[in-house]
Every structure is written in C-alpha cells, then in structure tokens.
Design an enzyme around this catalytic site. Structure first.
Site, mmCIF file in Angstrom:
data_model
loop_
_atom_site.group_PDB
_atom_site.id
_atom_site.type_symbol
_atom_site.label_atom_id
_atom_site.label_comp_id
_atom_site.label_asym_id
_atom_site.label_seq_id
_atom_site.Cartn_x
_atom_site.Cartn_y
_atom_site.Cartn_z
ATOM 1 N N GLY A 175 0.831 -1.192 0.000
ATOM 2 C CA GLY A 175 0.000 0.000 0.000
ATOM 3 C C GLY A 175 0.866 1.242 0.000
ATOM 4 O O GLY A 175 2.061 1.202 -0.319
ATOM 5 N N PHE A 176 0.296 2.358 0.402
ATOM 6 C CA PHE A 176 1.043 3.617 0.377
ATOM 7 C C PHE A 176 2.288 3.562 1.264
ATOM 8 O O PHE A 176 3.367 3.977 0.864
ATOM 9 C CB PHE A 176 0.136 4.766 0.818
ATOM 10 C CG PHE A 176 -0.921 5.121 -0.178
ATOM 11 C CD1 PHE A 176 -0.602 5.823 -1.331
ATOM 12 C CD2 PHE A 176 -2.233 4.746 0.019
ATOM 13 C CE1 PHE A 176 -1.573 6.144 -2.268
ATOM 14 C CE2 PHE A 176 -3.216 5.060 -0.902
ATOM 15 C CZ PHE A 176 -2.886 5.768 -2.050
ATOM 16 N N VAL A 203 0.707 -13.703 3.923
ATOM 17 C CA VAL A 203 1.418 -13.858 5.188
ATOM 18 C C VAL A 203 0.440 -14.362 6.245
ATOM 19 O O VAL A 203 -0.670 -13.836 6.388
ATOM 20 C CB VAL A 203 2.060 -12.523 5.621
ATOM 21 C CG1 VAL A 203 2.643 -12.632 7.025
ATOM 22 C CG2 VAL A 203 3.142 -12.118 4.624
ATOM 23 N N GLU A 234 -19.096 10.116 0.104
ATOM 24 C CA GLU A 234 -18.757 10.087 -1.312
ATOM 25 C C GLU A 234 -19.589 9.056 -2.063
ATOM 26 O O GLU A 234 -20.053 9.316 -3.188
ATOM 27 C CB GLU A 234 -17.256 9.821 -1.449
ATOM 28 C CG GLU A 234 -16.421 11.020 -1.014
ATOM 29 C CD GLU A 234 -14.957 10.687 -0.735
ATOM 30 O OE1 GLU A 234 -14.179 11.625 -0.512
ATOM 31 O OE2 GLU A 234 -14.605 9.496 -0.737
ATOM 32 N N ALA A 254 -3.788 8.140 3.234
ATOM 33 C CA ALA A 254 -2.598 7.921 2.421
ATOM 34 C C ALA A 254 -1.415 8.803 2.818
ATOM 35 O O ALA A 254 -0.291 8.292 2.956
ATOM 36 C CB ALA A 254 -2.952 8.116 0.944
#
Length: 426
Positions: free
Chosen positions: A15-16, A81, A173, A318
């Site tokens: 990810g970020f 994992v 949103e 993020a």
C-alpha cells in the site's frame, strides 16, 4: 542487522506506506523483499469511483512489479502472510517456505469491521479492494436492471433503495455519487420507471456526518447531500442487516442494496506479534514506529496506532502512511550508516478533504476552510497529483471533466453475476 554483506529487509504490504518504504530504501546497500497478496498497488481514495461506475479499475491500480522494476535490489513476491516468528526472525506464509529477515516492516492495512456482526458482510459489503469495488458496482447497476423487470411498486421500490451505513468520507462520497448516478447519469435509460425515483439513504449512528471535520463544514456537506436528493439519517444505529433490508432504530427499512462504510479494523499484525493493540486492532507502536520490545520490527499505516501531537490517533489516510514509510526508511538507513536515529515520528497534517458529488467538496487545511466548487477543484487536483504516472493523471482528469460537463459515466459495466447466478441470490 545480520552479519551478511546486505541486510535483508522484508516489507509486508504494498500500500502507500509499504511502497514508500521500499522506494526510499532501494538506493541503500540492502536486499528488499516486498510481499503482498495482490499483484497491484491500489489508490484507495478513488476506489469508491470504481464502485460507482465513474472510473475503470486500470486507472487507480498499477502492477507492483512495474512500479519497482527499476530497483534491482527489490524482489516482489505474491503471497499471503500468516504470521511472524519473532524468535527466528521469519515471516510465515501460506503454502510457501518462511522468509528470514533482518528488519521487518508490516504495512498490512485494514479490513472492514462490522463491530461483532461479521454475518452482515454478505448483505452489506464494504469497499477496500478492487474486488469489493467491482462487486458493489455490479450490485448497484443490477438493482436498476432488476427494477426494470418488476411490476409490483413495492418490489421495485426495494430495488431502488440504496442504503449506505456510515457517514465518514467514504460513505458521503458513495451516497453523493449514487444519487447523481440515479438522478442524472441513468436518467432516460430505462423505460418502465424513472431512475429519479430511487432513494439514497445515508445512515449514521452519531450526531453528524463527517465527524472528523469542523461542525460548519459537516453541516455544509449535509446540505449538499440533501440537495442531491440523499436522505441523511443521524443518530440512528443499525441493529440488523439482511438481504432485503436493515433494522434501523427499531424499524425495518426495505432495501436491496446495502453498502458498509461504518468502520475498519486493522490486519491481524498485532496477533502475529503478540503486541498490545487498540480497540481497532492496531499495534500500539513506539515513538519510532517499532513494535514494543522489537527494535527490528516496524508497523506503519492503518496497522499502527500512532498518537499525534494533540494526543489523537494519526488518521488512516494515504499521506500519513507515506510519511511513516519515509520515516522508517530513513531510520533504517541511519542505522546502516552508523548515524544517530532521527527524532520520534511526527505527523504533518496536510489537511482533510471530502467530496460530495461532482461539483461540491469540503477542504480543511486548518488555516483555511473551503467549500463548494472551488473546494471540489482543489480536491480533484490533490487526488490527481497522488496518482502514479502521467497517463493515469490525464485519463482521470479527462474522465472527471467529462462527468463534470456531461454527467455521463462510461464505466457502467456489469462484468459478473452474484454467486448463484441471480441478483436475488444475495
């Protein structure tokens, strides 16, 4: 660190935070192994736009190998994992041999939290992955298709009722975009009903939407949603989710499309490490983002509980994950060079942004607060800036401009069917 010539750094999660750590470490004398259970890096802030037919998947996701192909000391592995052996310094994987590490960075993200009601997930999916987004897009578009078949008004009304649970940025949103899809984009496409008769209901157990923003911005966002035709239900907790609706504040609300945006829980990293965690399962890390008592294991992003300067948790967004990835990379490089460790991690808040439909947003930079169309343009520019690659930035910008001007969304594809082969099978 190991006594070998090149210390081995294992990063779990692309990810970020994980990707930022890998990129910042790749110029050092280290071997890096990046493990993820998917082969792509996902720009999660725009995932809801895939779910609501505004963007195709290819514009917000990129192959991890493509992003790191220029770094020859980085090996990317596709795997799941299952745990961490701290004593032997190994990462344990499903169906594969363990991988030894000198330094481990866990950036495993978050998952949906149904607050002890995991049985609700089949009826109220959340949006965290591309699979989630395409599944939700399928449900939304299929609901309109099913409504075209219905002749009984009450059955048609069920298919045309969309409930979003949770009024944080994602819920707001989703609600705004679904309302525009029904009232604008799809208008005139169906013959047996008017899509503008669809109900979009945003449910929040708390007293206001967008609780992370100031009250005046929250109030503006609620008015903007009302202007789009969204019904906002505040202070009404959901007690049950079913295939045909929800129990809301003791009353049954029929609805065939229910979306979950009410809560997240961290990955099981705290369980892997046997570390103390907060209520959401996030590891309570040390000031240098290491796991308690484990100086060679770092936890970042949504997996970590990090207190900000005000004592509140650093938000799971993020920019925060990227800052943590850069910090840990810098700390590891300082160790390798025998230099003093940097000061404890400090989060730099660049501001909060949320959009309400295609023409309104709210922005809180602390020193200035904006709302309306200007805020929407700032929101758009900020998100385009974080996209990877010029082609994607241009493609998203042109898509948004087309939607802004015409109201049309071109990614209205039903690519799969629900398990069982029928929309009714949910």
């Amino acid at each position: 660190m190991s006594s070998g010539p090149e210390p081995h750094i294992v990063i779990v999660g692309a990810g970020f935070g994980g990707l930022e750590a890998a990129r910042n470490l790749a110029d050092g004398p280290v071997r890096i192994t990046l493990i993820d259970q998917r082969n792509h890096h996902l720009f999660q802030p725009l995932l809801y736009q895939v779910a609501t037919a505004s963007l195709p998947t290819s514009e917000i996701a990129w192959p991890i190998r493509f992003l790191l192909r220029g770094h020859k000391n980085v090996t990317t592995l596709l795997g799941t994992v299952m745990g961490v052996d701290k004593d032997n310094k190994q990462v344990l994987l499903e169906g594969e041999p363990p991988i030894a590490f000198d330094t481990l960075i866990l950036a495993t993200g978050a998952r949906h939290s149904y607050f002890g009601h995991d049985e609700w997930e089949p009826y109220a999916p959340g949006v965290k992955t591309l699979e989630d987004a395409t599944r939700i897009r399928r449900r939304i578009l299929s609901a309109f298709e099913q409504a075209e078949w219905e002749t009984a008004p009450e059955r048609r009304a069920e298919w045309l009722t969309f409930v979003i649970i949770g009024a944080g940025p994602t819920g707001v949103e989703l609600a705004g975009t679904i309302a525009e899809l029904a009232h604008d984009t799809l208008r005139g496409d169906f013959r047996n009903f008017d899509t503008r008769s669809a109900r979009v209901i945003l449910v929040e157990a708390g007293p206001r939407i967008l609780a992370g923003f100031t009250e005046d911005l929250s109030a503006y966002a609620e008015r903007a949603l009302n202007g789009l035709g969204v019904e906002v239900r505040l202070g009404q907790p959901v007690s049950e989710c079913r295939a045909d609706g929800i129990m809301l504040d003791g009353a049954f609300l029929p609805a065939r499309t229910i979306l979950w945006a009410a809560g997240v829980a961290a990955s099981p990293a705290a369980e892997w490490l046997g570390a103390a965690a907060d209520r959401a399962g996030r590891v309570r890390v040390e000031p240098d983002l290491s796991a308690p008592g484990e100086p060679d294991i770092f936890v970042i992003g949504d997996t970590a509980f990090v207190a900000g300067a005000d004592g509140k948790p650093v938000p799971g967004i993020a920019p925060a994950a990227k800052q943590q990835g850069r910090y840990v990379a810098g700390l590891i490089k300082a160790r390798l060079r025998g230099k003093p460790a940097p000061p404890p991690f400090g989060y730099r808040n660049a501001g909060n942004l949320a959009t309400i439909g295609k023409r309104a947003a709210i922005v809180d930079f602390g020193w200035i607060k904006l709302r309306g169309r200007l805020a929407w343009w700032i929101w758009g520019i900020a998100h385009i800036f974080f996209l990877i690659g010029l082609r994607n930035r241009l493609a998203v910008a042109l898509n948004w401009l087309w939607i802004y001007v015409s109201g049309h969304r071109s990614a209205r594809l039903i690519t799969q069917r629900e398990p069982g082969g029928s929309q009714d099978a949910r």
